[in-house]
Design a protein around this motif. Structure first.
Motif, PDB file in Angstrom:
ATOM      1  N   THR A   1      -0.533   3.646  -4.193  1.00 50.26           N
ATOM      2  CA  THR A   1      -0.318   3.587  -5.789  1.00 50.26           C
ATOM      3  C   THR A   1      -0.742   5.130  -5.894  1.00 50.26           C
ATOM      4  O   THR A   1      -0.395   6.198  -7.230  1.00 50.26           O
ATOM      5  CB  THR A   1      -1.994   3.039  -6.521  1.00 50.26           C
TER       6      THR A   1
ATOM      7  N   PHE B   1      -8.070  -1.479  -8.487  1.00 54.34           N
ATOM      8  CA  PHE B   1      -6.782  -2.327  -8.744  1.00 54.34           C
ATOM      9  C   PHE B   1      -6.917  -2.170 -10.313  1.00 54.34           C
ATOM     10  O   PHE B   1      -7.483  -2.712 -10.406  1.00 54.34           O
ATOM     11  CB  PHE B   1      -6.857  -3.288  -7.615  1.00 54.34           C
ATOM     12  N   CYS B   2      -5.456  -1.887 -10.435  1.00 52.27           N
ATOM     13  CA  CYS B   2      -5.959  -2.511 -12.337  1.00 52.27           C
ATOM     14  C   CYS B   2      -5.461  -3.632 -13.130  1.00 52.27           C
ATOM     15  O   CYS B   2      -5.117  -3.924 -14.213  1.00 52.27           O
ATOM     16  CB  CYS B   2      -5.417  -1.158 -13.361  1.00 52.27           C
ATOM     17  N   MET B   3      -3.675  -3.903 -11.762  1.00 51.48           N
ATOM     18  CA  MET B   3      -2.931  -4.756 -12.104  1.00 51.48           C
ATOM     19  C   MET B   3      -3.430  -5.838 -11.313  1.00 51.48           C
ATOM     20  O   MET B   3      -3.816  -6.074 -10.406  1.00 51.48           O
ATOM     21  CB  MET B   3      -1.859  -4.129 -11.593  1.00 51.48           C
TER      22      MET B   3
ATOM     23  N   LEU C   1       3.343   4.560 -11.744  1.00 52.01           N
ATOM     24  CA  LEU C   1       4.419   6.018 -12.563  1.00 52.01           C
ATOM     25  C   LEU C   1       4.802   5.371 -13.345  1.00 52.01           C
ATOM     26  O   LEU C   1       5.187   6.454 -14.406  1.00 52.01           O
ATOM     27  CB  LEU C   1       6.135   5.027 -11.271  1.00 52.01           C
ATOM     28  N   GLU C   2       4.129   4.894 -14.216  1.00 51.12           N
ATOM     29  CA  GLU C   2       4.276   4.825 -16.250  1.00 51.12           C
ATOM     30  C   GLU C   2       3.887   5.578 -16.421  1.00 51.12           C
ATOM     31  O   GLU C   2       4.024   6.385 -17.254  1.00 51.12           O
ATOM     32  CB  GLU C   2       3.694   3.572 -16.236  1.00 51.12           C
ATOM     33  N   ASN C   3       2.669   5.547 -15.666  1.00 53.90           N
ATOM     34  CA  ASN C   3       1.282   7.066 -16.351  1.00 53.90           C
ATOM     35  C   ASN C   3       1.277   8.294 -16.008  1.00 53.90           C
ATOM     36  O   ASN C   3       1.406   8.606 -17.593  1.00 53.90           O
ATOM     37  CB  ASN C   3      -0.102   6.847 -15.740  1.00 53.90           C
ATOM     38  N   ILE C   4       1.980   8.208 -15.229  1.00 57.03           N
ATOM     39  CA  ILE C   4       2.462   9.927 -15.017  1.00 57.03           C
ATOM     40  C   ILE C   4       4.346  10.057 -15.975  1.00 57.03           C
ATOM     41  O   ILE C   4       4.999  10.953 -15.631  1.00 57.03           O
ATOM     42  CB  ILE C   4       2.324  10.328 -13.795  1.00 57.03           C
ATOM     43  N   ASN C   5       5.073   8.898 -16.299  1.00 61.25           N
ATOM     44  CA  ASN C   5       5.872   9.174 -17.314  1.00 61.25           C
ATOM     45  C   ASN C   5       7.152   9.626 -16.325  1.00 61.25           C
ATOM     46  O   ASN C   5       7.587  10.165 -16.978  1.00 61.25           O
ATOM     47  CB  ASN C   5       5.233  10.549 -17.906  1.00 61.25           C
TER      48      ASN C   5
ATOM     49  N   LEU D   1       4.269   0.704  -9.928  1.00 62.77           N
ATOM     50  CA  LEU D   1       4.226   0.824 -11.284  1.00 62.77           C
ATOM     51  C   LEU D   1       3.505   1.565 -12.049  1.00 62.77           C
ATOM     52  O   LEU D   1       3.926   1.759 -13.191  1.00 62.77           O
ATOM     53  CB  LEU D   1       5.313  -0.717 -11.555  1.00 62.77           C
ATOM     54  N   PHE D   2       2.593   0.293 -12.806  1.00 60.78           N
ATOM     55  CA  PHE D   2       1.342   1.145 -13.256  1.00 60.78           C
ATOM     56  C   PHE D   2       1.155   2.746 -13.411  1.00 60.78           C
ATOM     57  O   PHE D   2       1.380   3.370 -14.429  1.00 60.78           O
ATOM     58  CB  PHE D   2      -0.193   0.694 -13.283  1.00 60.78           C
TER      59      PHE D   2
ATOM     60  N   HIS E   1       3.456  -4.183  -9.413  1.00 60.69           N
ATOM     61  CA  HIS E   1       3.299  -3.706 -10.878  1.00 60.69           C
ATOM     62  C   HIS E   1       1.725  -2.932 -10.435  1.00 60.69           C
ATOM     63  O   HIS E   1       1.205  -2.074 -11.043  1.00 60.69           O
ATOM     64  CB  HIS E   1       1.813  -5.007 -11.372  1.00 60.69           C
TER      65      HIS E   1
ATOM     66  N   THR F   1       1.511   8.167  -8.493  1.00 64.35           N
ATOM     67  CA  THR F   1       1.304   9.681  -9.349  1.00 64.35           C
ATOM     68  C   THR F   1       1.906  10.865  -8.953  1.00 64.35           C
ATOM     69  O   THR F   1       1.064  12.056  -9.530  1.00 64.35           O
ATOM     70  CB  THR F   1       0.010   9.219  -9.144  1.00 64.35           C
TER      71      THR F   1
ATOM     72  N   LEU G   1      12.129   3.643 -11.524  1.00 66.45           N
ATOM     73  CA  LEU G   1      11.039   2.975 -11.745  1.00 66.45           C
ATOM     74  C   LEU G   1      11.457   1.925 -10.439  1.00 66.45           C
ATOM     75  O   LEU G   1       9.865   2.165  -9.396  1.00 66.45           O
ATOM     76  CB  LEU G   1      10.039   2.458 -12.908  1.00 66.45           C
TER      77      LEU G   1
END
Lengths: 238, 496
Positions: free
Chosen positions: B158, B100-102, B113-117, B110-111, B107, B162, B122
């Motif tokens: 998560t 886990f990064c968040m 989802l943000e990474n794969i643009n 969402l992290f 979060h 992706t 979102l």
């Protein structure tokens, strides 16, 4: 206060601290300290008990500085060097004045610090630093991930202490016996975290969507110029 | 085989951690077709996790040197960037905490989802994914308060965020209780039926069996596809599993029985109206139980139910109120034995305990005794190695020995079978049984209900802040209810 942009709020308070650091203005220091604490105390959702506890070290430090300045002034209280900046006395070595100058400044810093700490969120700050101040995402998410590990590290510190106690090994709070296993664990974790970020598609130079948008509103500029303008005016006219 | 059907393949793959170290594997080949569930089985420490990390594109970037070729959907894996790779292939680590990064559930998703643009909404997509994995109620929960099962579900959620079409899973059930394992396995099965390709690295078969395409017995060289075994062939090829220390089911537990404890055996532990504290607040109360000399007591219950706290109280390092009688000094082996090591060599670990227990013993006698014990525990060849350089199974044995060498009559074990294969677990059980016969008393906290059911003299369930004795029959029935036998039979008769 909580709705202000955390990056701009930080910038505002850093400038305010710098302005206060070059002068020794007792009344202004006390006004800043009292104002900041009042605003923090009245902000909805602030844990007031924790705020008061958090202030304790500042009050103790201020008391210490006051006593040191009062009784152990460098010149014995008779003479002193007077330095001025912005038309203000920055050093005047009457013992009581020195004591009040030193201790009130600590309180002013405490007030500014508490205002920020109790009305801001680390996550939003990092997002704001990334979006408004162009901090590279690699650093931003690295900082956040490390920040999220604090509770885990604290928990591990307790576990290692208990584990050593179970083996009958005596280890003080900062003993290498206690810190070594934690260091090994931390190194492994930093590597696994980097792998975790990559396995979730994180790529520093790739275009990315934004889920958390931190916006800059006119209120942020009002706070930036308003607070620092007031401090400058206070330095000049009080 | 049609190239379009192949999801992932590797050819002549070789890997070593350092220039001067032996290769972990060499000349390895493997092909995984789209939509397959492939289980790569091998004993702990054989290199299958390393292969998983290589196939996921994390090695050699983070460790070691890799030779050979890996193709993901026909394109060399090295040509993918992290974002595009994660959009095709993702990995679930053995320990979800490391993934886990968040800070919060929402979060984390969402992290990804943000990474794969992700170009859609979102927030909406995040809610959809959480609902798919049964985590919608936990959206704003901090990750660290989730149970082990929920953490693995979040890791899965998560990975799905992706938009990966293939998942590599590294022993995802290692630290889950049977209910959480059943729930996660059911979810993975659904995903697989919707077309998600799964490559699983595990030393256990049970949860995968209902939707498995084939099992591959891991070897560190050669074409692994030639070691493929279909579900229909499993029973007739049992010998091949056994020769690698692997088992199809839990038949290895059949020869385990609770130690024989005479009725008049002395009481080694007696707790009466015990109250345990966490963060200065009582969270378990009215706990009463007894453990007789030479017996095994299993503490079971969900993550966070207080098993570890109870063990720590018994070891004298946790806060409690009430009456707790111990018939001798207690040794405690933690779930993560790495936290317990205090020196930089395996032998020194044992010498430290021996010196503390036998103050008047001469250094040569201590030395000889350390060698004897290390040999008995299968660790003599590593006596000069760092405890941190040992495999997980060896580390657990060393931590156990570091406690037993002190001649403590009571041993407290926290998750003794965590991330161990059967061979490693059997080794530990054999060592313990020998000492149980000599009068050692064992209390273990465990998720492994199957082991508890066959090996413990008493099973205590920690639930809702209280302690409830369970019969081994109740435990066995509970386990069976999680894997309906009829369903398993049906699945086995279906062509894969």
């Amino acid at each position: 206060m909580k709705s202000l942009n955390p990056g701009y709020k930080l910038l505002t308070l850093i400038i305010a601290s710098l302005l206060l650091s070059v002068t020794f203005h007792i009344r202004l220091n006390l006004i800043i300290a009292a104002g900041c604490l009042l605003v923090t105390f009245c902000t909805p959702g602030v844990n007031r008990r924790r705020l008061l506890l958090g202030l304790l070290p500042f009050f103790l430090a201020a008391l210490g500085m006051f006593t040191a300045g009062l009784y152990f002034g460098a010149d014995g209280g008779n003479q002193g060097v007077e330095v001025t900046m912005f038309g203000q006395r920055t050093l005047y070595a009457s013992n009581l004045t020195t004591a009040l100058q030193l201790s009130s400044r600590i309180l002013a810093y405490g007030g500014l610090g508490m205002l920020y700490a109790f009305t801001s969120n680390a996550f939003e700050l990092v997002m704001s630093l990334m979006q408004q101040f162009h901090l590279p995402p690699k650093f931003a998410y690295g900082i956040l991930a490390a920040y999220h590990f604090f509770p885990v590290v604290r928990e591990e510190y307790g576990i290692v202490g208990a584990a050593l106690k179970a083996r009958g090994v005596k280890a003080g709070p900062v003993s290498t016996k206690r810190l070594f296993p934690m260091l090994v664990q931390a190194m492994e974790r930093s590597e696994s975290l980097a792998m975790a970020m990559e396995s979730r598609g994180f790529q520093d130079d790739a275009p990315r969507a934004t889920a958390f948008r931190t916006r800059v509103r006119p209120a942020d500029f009002c706070f930036l110029f308003g607070l620092n303008g007031l401090i400058t005016a206070g330095l000049l006219f009080l | 085989m049609n190239k379009q059907e192949i999801m992932l393949s590797c050819r002549d793959l070789g890997f070593r951690y350092g220039e001067k170290t032996d290769p972990v594997f060499s000349d390895l080949s493997l092909t995984v077709k789209k939509g397959e569930t492939v289980l790569l089985m091998g004993p702990s420490g054989c290199g299958k996790s390393t292969l998983a990390y290589c196939l996921a594109g994390l090695y050699p970037e983070y460790a070691g040197e890799l030779s050979g070729e890996i193709l993901l959907e026909g394109k060399p894996l090295s040509k993918y960037g992290p974002a595009s790779r994660a959009g095709t292939l993702s990995i679930l680590f053995q320990n979800p905490d490391n993934q886990f990064c968040m800070d919060r559930v929402d979060h984390e998703v969402l992290f990804a989802l943000e990474n794969i643009n992700y170009q859609g909404n979102l927030e909406e997509r995040m809610r959809e994914l959480l609902a798919m994995t049964g985590l919608e109620q936990e959206a704003s929960s901090p990750i660290h308060i989730l149970s082990g099962g929920m953490k693995q579900k979040l890791a899965l959620c998560t990975a799905l965020a992706t938009e990966a079409r293939m998942l590599i899973l590294d022993e995802p059930f290692a630290n889950l209780d049977p209910a959480a394992s059943a729930s996660l396995a059911g979810m993975l099965r659904q995903m697989n039926e919707r077309g998600l390709t799964l490559l699983v690295v595990d030393h256990r078969l049970d949860w995968w069996r209902p939707f498995l395409s084939r099992v591959i017995l891991y070897d560190n060289t050669g074409n692994l596809d030639e070691n493929s075994i279909t579900c229909e062939e499993l029973e007739e090829r049992q010998e091949e599993f056994a020769s690698r220390g692997l088992f199809l089911g839990n038949e290895w537990l059949d020869r385990r029985h609770p130690p024989k404890v005479p009725g008049q055996a002395e009481i080694m532990v007696e707790a009466r109206d015990l109250v345990l504290y966490h963060d200065r607040k009582p969270f378990l109360s009215n706990l009463s139980f007894q453990a007789k000399k030479g017996s095994v007591t299993a503490l079971v219950g969900n993550c966070g139910s207080g098993k570890t706290s109870l063990l720590q109280a018994a070891a004298g390092i946790g806060k409690y109120k009430g009456k707790l009688f111990l018939g001798g000094r207690a040794g405690l082996v933690f779930q993560n034995p790495r936290f317990q090591f205090v020196s930089t060599s395996v032998k020194e670990e044992i010498r430290i305990t021996l010196r503390a227990a036998r103050e008047k013993a001469e250094e040569t006698a201590v030395d000889q005794e350390a060698d004897r014990l290390l040999e008995e525990f299968g660790l003599l060849d590593w006596k000069d190695a760092s405890p941190y350089a040992l495999s997980q199974g060896q580390q657990r044995r060393l931590a156990l020995l570091a406690m037993l060498a002190g001649d403590c009559p009571l041993l407290l074990l926290d998750e003794p079978t965590y991330a161990q294969d059967e061979r490693s677990t059997e080794f530990i059980l054999d060592l313990l049984e020998k000492r149980l016969a000599e009068g050692l008393t064992v209390i273990m906290a465990t998720h492994d209900l199957e082991l508890a059911a066959v090996w413990a003299n008493q099973i205590l369930l920690l639930e809702d802040g209280s302690l409830k004795p369970l019969s081994s029959r109740e435990v066995s029935e509970y386990i069976s209810s999680l894997i309906p036998r009829e369903e398993k039979e049906e699945e086995r008769s279906e062509p894969s």
